[in-house]
Design a protein around this motif. Structure first.
Motif, PDB file in Angstrom:
ATOM      1  N   TYR A  55      14.271 -13.686  21.034  1.00 53.58           N
ATOM      2  CA  TYR A  55      15.647 -13.259  20.809  1.00 53.58           C
ATOM      3  C   TYR A  55      15.977 -12.043  21.657  1.00 53.58           C
ATOM      4  CZ  TYR A  55      17.484 -16.313  17.239  1.00 53.58           C
ATOM      5  OH  TYR A  55      17.999 -17.392  16.594  1.00 53.58           O
ATOM      6  N   GLY A  56      14.995 -11.217  21.953  1.00 58.11           N
ATOM      7  CA  GLY A  56      15.221 -10.055  22.792  1.00 58.11           C
ATOM      8  C   GLY A  56      15.565 -10.436  24.220  1.00 58.11           C
ATOM      9  N   ASP A  57      15.052 -11.571  24.694  1.00 58.11           N
ATOM     10  CA  ASP A  57      15.347 -12.032  26.051  1.00 58.11           C
ATOM     11  C   ASP A  57      16.691 -12.750  26.141  1.00 58.11           C
ATOM     12  OD1 ASP A  57      12.869 -11.068  26.793  1.00 58.11           O
ATOM     13  OD2 ASP A  57      11.880 -13.024  26.503  1.00 58.11           O
ATOM     14  N   ASP A  58      17.041 -13.504  25.106  1.00 63.12           N
ATOM     15  CA  ASP A  58      18.219 -14.364  25.163  1.00 63.12           C
ATOM     16  C   ASP A  58      19.477 -13.763  24.547  1.00 63.12           C
ATOM     17  OD1 ASP A  58      16.575 -16.204  26.359  1.00 63.12           O
ATOM     18  OD2 ASP A  58      16.164 -17.283  24.485  1.00 63.12           O
ATOM     19  N   TYR A  59      19.337 -12.797  23.647  1.00 64.32           N
ATOM     20  CA  TYR A  59      20.497 -12.297  22.915  1.00 64.32           C
ATOM     21  C   TYR A  59      20.503 -10.775  22.841  1.00 64.32           C
ATOM     22  CZ  TYR A  59      20.833 -17.124  21.458  1.00 64.32           C
ATOM     23  OH  TYR A  59      20.928 -18.484  21.457  1.00 64.32           O
ATOM     24  N   ASP A  60      21.713 -10.241  22.769  1.00 66.49           N
ATOM     25  CA  ASP A  60      21.903  -8.810  22.545  1.00 66.49           C
ATOM     26  C   ASP A  60      21.755  -8.521  21.045  1.00 66.49           C
ATOM     27  OD1 ASP A  60      22.344  -8.209  25.208  1.00 66.49           O
ATOM     28  OD2 ASP A  60      24.504  -8.551  25.067  1.00 66.49           O
ATOM     29  N   PRO A  61      21.685  -7.249  20.646  1.00 72.30           N
ATOM     30  CA  PRO A  61      21.627  -6.942  19.205  1.00 72.30           C
ATOM     31  C   PRO A  61      22.805  -7.566  18.466  1.00 72.30           C
ATOM     32  CG  PRO A  61      21.141  -4.988  20.477  1.00 72.30           C
ATOM     33  CD  PRO A  61      21.585  -6.040  21.460  1.00 72.30           C
ATOM     34  N   GLY A  62      22.535  -8.029  17.250  1.00 72.34           N
ATOM     35  CA  GLY A  62      23.554  -8.726  16.471  1.00 72.34           C
ATOM     36  C   GLY A  62      24.131  -7.863  15.369  1.00 72.34           C
ATOM     37  N   TYR A  63      25.114  -8.429  14.713  1.00 68.85           N
ATOM     38  CA  TYR A  63      25.757  -7.764  13.585  1.00 68.85           C
ATOM     39  C   TYR A  63      26.252  -8.842  12.638  1.00 68.85           C
ATOM     40  CZ  TYR A  63      29.793  -9.010  16.408  1.00 68.85           C
ATOM     41  OH  TYR A  63      30.701  -9.704  17.160  1.00 68.85           O
ATOM     42  N   GLY A  64      26.628  -8.433  11.439  1.00 66.57           N
ATOM     43  CA  GLY A  64      27.118  -9.412  10.485  1.00 66.57           C
ATOM     44  C   GLY A  64      27.624  -8.781   9.207  1.00 66.57           C
ATOM     45  N   ILE A  65      27.986  -9.653   8.273  1.00 69.29           N
ATOM     46  CA  ILE A  65      28.414  -9.236   6.939  1.00 69.29           C
ATOM     47  C   ILE A  65      27.609 -10.038   5.927  1.00 69.29           C
ATOM     48  CG2 ILE A  65      30.736  -8.524   7.621  1.00 69.29           C
ATOM     49  CD1 ILE A  65      31.747 -11.231   6.604  1.00 69.29           C
ATOM     50  N   MET A  66      27.486  -9.497   4.718  1.00 69.73           N
ATOM     51  CA  MET A  66      26.659 -10.157   3.721  1.00 69.73           C
ATOM     52  C   MET A  66      27.220  -9.905   2.322  1.00 69.73           C
ATOM     53  SD  MET A  66      22.571  -9.914   3.458  1.00 69.73           S
ATOM     54  CE  MET A  66      21.758 -11.440   3.116  1.00 69.73           C
ATOM     55  N   ALA A  67      27.223 -10.941   1.507  1.00 70.26           N
ATOM     56  CA  ALA A  67      27.516 -10.807   0.078  1.00 70.26           C
ATOM     57  C   ALA A  67      26.173 -10.672  -0.629  1.00 70.26           C
ATOM     58  CB  ALA A  67      28.264 -12.032  -0.431  1.00 70.26           C
ATOM     59  N   ILE A  68      26.030  -9.647  -1.463  1.00 68.71           N
ATOM     60  CA  ILE A  68      24.742  -9.368  -2.098  1.00 68.71           C
ATOM     61  C   ILE A  68      24.893  -9.306  -3.620  1.00 68.71           C
ATOM     62  CG2 ILE A  68      23.527  -8.265  -0.197  1.00 68.71           C
ATOM     63  CD1 ILE A  68      24.627  -5.613  -0.968  1.00 68.71           C
ATOM     64  N   MET A  69      23.795  -9.580  -4.300  1.00 64.22           N
ATOM     65  CA  MET A  69      23.759  -9.571  -5.758  1.00 64.22           C
ATOM     66  C   MET A  69      22.393  -9.092  -6.198  1.00 64.22           C
ATOM     67  SD  MET A  69      22.533 -11.413  -8.700  1.00 64.22           S
ATOM     68  CE  MET A  69      21.699 -12.708  -7.892  1.00 64.22           C
ATOM     69  N   ASP A  70      22.355  -8.293  -7.275  1.00 60.37           N
ATOM     70  CA  ASP A  70      21.075  -8.003  -7.909  1.00 60.37           C
ATOM     71  C   ASP A  70      21.234  -7.983  -9.421  1.00 60.37           C
ATOM     72  OD1 ASP A  70      21.857  -5.450  -8.719  1.00 60.37           O
ATOM     73  OD2 ASP A  70      20.477  -4.390  -7.433  1.00 60.37           O
ATOM     74  N   TYR A  71      20.158  -8.374 -10.089  1.00 66.29           N
ATOM     75  CA  TYR A  71      20.128  -8.484 -11.538  1.00 66.29           C
ATOM     76  C   TYR A  71      18.880  -7.775 -12.042  1.00 66.29           C
ATOM     77  CZ  TYR A  71      19.665 -10.521 -16.178  1.00 66.29           C
ATOM     78  OH  TYR A  71      19.522 -10.698 -17.517  1.00 66.29           O
ATOM     79  N   PRO A  72      19.015  -6.720 -12.881  1.00 65.15           N
ATOM     80  CA  PRO A  72      17.833  -6.032 -13.415  1.00 65.15           C
ATOM     81  C   PRO A  72      17.068  -6.952 -14.369  1.00 65.15           C
ATOM     82  CG  PRO A  72      19.861  -4.803 -13.881  1.00 65.15           C
ATOM     83  CD  PRO A  72      20.254  -6.106 -13.298  1.00 65.15           C
ATOM     84  N   PHE A  73      15.947  -7.464 -13.897  1.00 71.44           N
ATOM     85  CA  PHE A  73      15.156  -8.442 -14.643  1.00 71.44           C
ATOM     86  C   PHE A  73      14.319  -7.752 -15.714  1.00 71.44           C
ATOM     87  CE2 PHE A  73      11.380 -11.367 -14.671  1.00 71.44           C
ATOM     88  CZ  PHE A  73      12.009 -12.385 -15.338  1.00 71.44           C
ATOM     89  N   ILE A  74      13.510  -6.788 -15.335  1.00 73.74           N
ATOM     90  CA  ILE A  74      12.751  -5.920 -16.222  1.00 73.74           C
ATOM     91  C   ILE A  74      12.913  -4.502 -15.683  1.00 73.74           C
ATOM     92  CG2 ILE A  74      11.127  -7.695 -17.002  1.00 73.74           C
ATOM     93  CD1 ILE A  74       9.088  -6.647 -15.028  1.00 73.74           C
ATOM     94  N   PRO A  75      12.489  -3.459 -16.413  1.00 76.30           N
ATOM     95  CA  PRO A  75      12.798  -2.092 -15.975  1.00 76.30           C
ATOM     96  C   PRO A  75      12.485  -1.756 -14.518  1.00 76.30           C
ATOM     97  CG  PRO A  75      11.936  -2.031 -18.179  1.00 76.30           C
ATOM     98  CD  PRO A  75      11.842  -3.465 -17.726  1.00 76.30           C
ATOM     99  N   LEU A  76      11.455  -2.283 -13.916  1.00 76.64           N
ATOM    100  CA  LEU A  76      11.122  -1.928 -12.539  1.00 76.64           C
ATOM    101  C   LEU A  76      11.372  -3.053 -11.540  1.00 76.64           C
ATOM    102  CD1 LEU A  76       7.768   0.009 -13.071  1.00 76.64           C
ATOM    103  CD2 LEU A  76      10.035   0.954 -12.663  1.00 76.64           C
ATOM    104  N   LEU A  77      11.869  -4.185 -11.984  1.00 78.12           N
ATOM    105  CA  LEU A  77      11.978  -5.349 -11.118  1.00 78.12           C
ATOM    106  C   LEU A  77      13.370  -5.972 -11.203  1.00 78.12           C
ATOM    107  CD1 LEU A  77       9.966  -6.893  -9.278  1.00 78.12           C
ATOM    108  CD2 LEU A  77       9.594  -8.434 -11.184  1.00 78.12           C
ATOM    109  N   ASP A  78      14.007  -6.159 -10.037  1.00 73.87           N
ATOM    110  CA  ASP A  78      15.315  -6.801  -9.952  1.00 73.87           C
ATOM    111  C   ASP A  78      15.185  -8.148  -9.260  1.00 73.87           C
ATOM    112  OD1 ASP A  78      16.393  -4.472 -10.947  1.00 73.87           O
ATOM    113  OD2 ASP A  78      17.216  -3.802  -9.030  1.00 73.87           O
ATOM    114  N   LEU A  79      16.005  -9.100  -9.660  1.00 75.39           N
ATOM    115  CA  LEU A  79      16.161 -10.347  -8.921  1.00 75.39           C
ATOM    116  C   LEU A  79      17.303 -10.140  -7.931  1.00 75.39           C
ATOM    117  CD1 LEU A  79      15.970 -12.916 -11.854  1.00 75.39           C
ATOM    118  CD2 LEU A  79      14.140 -12.212 -10.310  1.00 75.39           C
ATOM    119  N   THR A  80      17.140 -10.610  -6.704  1.00 75.62           N
ATOM    120  CA  THR A  80      18.150 -10.385  -5.669  1.00 75.62           C
ATOM    121  C   THR A  80      18.526 -11.699  -4.988  1.00 75.62           C
ATOM    122  OG1 THR A  80      16.502  -9.963  -3.966  1.00 75.62           O
ATOM    123  CG2 THR A  80      17.301  -8.064  -5.205  1.00 75.62           C
ATOM    124  N   ALA A  81      19.732 -11.733  -4.444  1.00 76.51           N
ATOM    125  CA  ALA A  81      20.191 -12.885  -3.666  1.00 76.51           C
ATOM    126  C   ALA A  81      21.273 -12.413  -2.698  1.00 76.51           C
ATOM    127  CB  ALA A  81      20.743 -13.973  -4.581  1.00 76.51           C
ATOM    128  N   GLY A  82      21.440 -13.175  -1.632  1.00 76.56           N
ATOM    129  CA  GLY A  82      22.472 -12.824  -0.663  1.00 76.56           C
ATOM    130  C   GLY A  82      22.828 -13.992   0.241  1.00 76.56           C
TER     131      GLY A  82
END
Length: 164
Positions: A55-82
């Motif tokens: 990717y360093g040879d064929d493309y310039d640095p990229g950018y983007g947008i993201m929808a993110i979600m997290d859910y506190p599963f237990i006190p020290l651990l979250d479930l995440t998705a995006g």
């Protein structure tokens, strides 16, 4: 007669003790529930992608947008998705690469610092990858760094996120 007075007095003290204990137990307020326990957080993020390998040879640095979600599963651990859209402008060799990514996993939290492990699927290149990451998550803001390694190339990403 003296023994009867002592027994009656002892019974009165025991009965009074039961009533006082129950009265005191009713007056104690229960602690309020943790406002973050079981509450899902949704947010949006801006991403910057820094290419490596092919990717360093064929493309310039990229950018983007993201929808993110997290859910506190237990006190020290979250479930995440995006779900995110990324574009890598071409380096003068053709068209830009537009890649949709779908990620999900877990995040180990220690205060504001976190370490994450997610699995991701990327369209256009049709690859899956494990994504190790780390970052800082405050009440509404997040700064996250992760690394994606796929057979067609790899890139590291930096995300600035805001949770509603």
């Amino acid at each position: 007669m003296g023994i009867h007075i002592k027994v009656v007095l002892l019974v009165c003290i025991v009965v009074l003790g039961f009533f006082l204990t129950e009265a005191m137990a009713q007056e104690q307020a229960e602690p309020p529930p943790d406002p973050t326990a079981g509450s899902t957080s949704f947010g949006v993020g801006l991403t910057g992608k820094y290419r490596k390998e092919t990717y360093g040879d064929d493309y310039d640095p990229g950018y983007g947008i993201m929808a993110i979600m997290d859910y506190p599963f237990i006190p020290l651990l979250d479930l995440t998705a995006g779900i995110g859209w990324n574009t890598f402008p071409d380096a003068g060799k053709g068209e830009a690469a537009d890649i949709w990514e779908f990620v999900g996993g877990m995040r180990f939290r220690m205060g504001v610092f976190f370490m994450s492990g997610e699995l991701g699927y990327y369209t256009t290149i049709e690859e899956t990858s494990f994504l190790p990451g780390l970052g800082l998550r405050f009440d509404h803001f997040e700064v996250a760094f992760n690394f994606r390694a796929v057979s067609d190339g790899s890139w590291s990403g930096l995300r600035l996120g805001y949770y509603f």
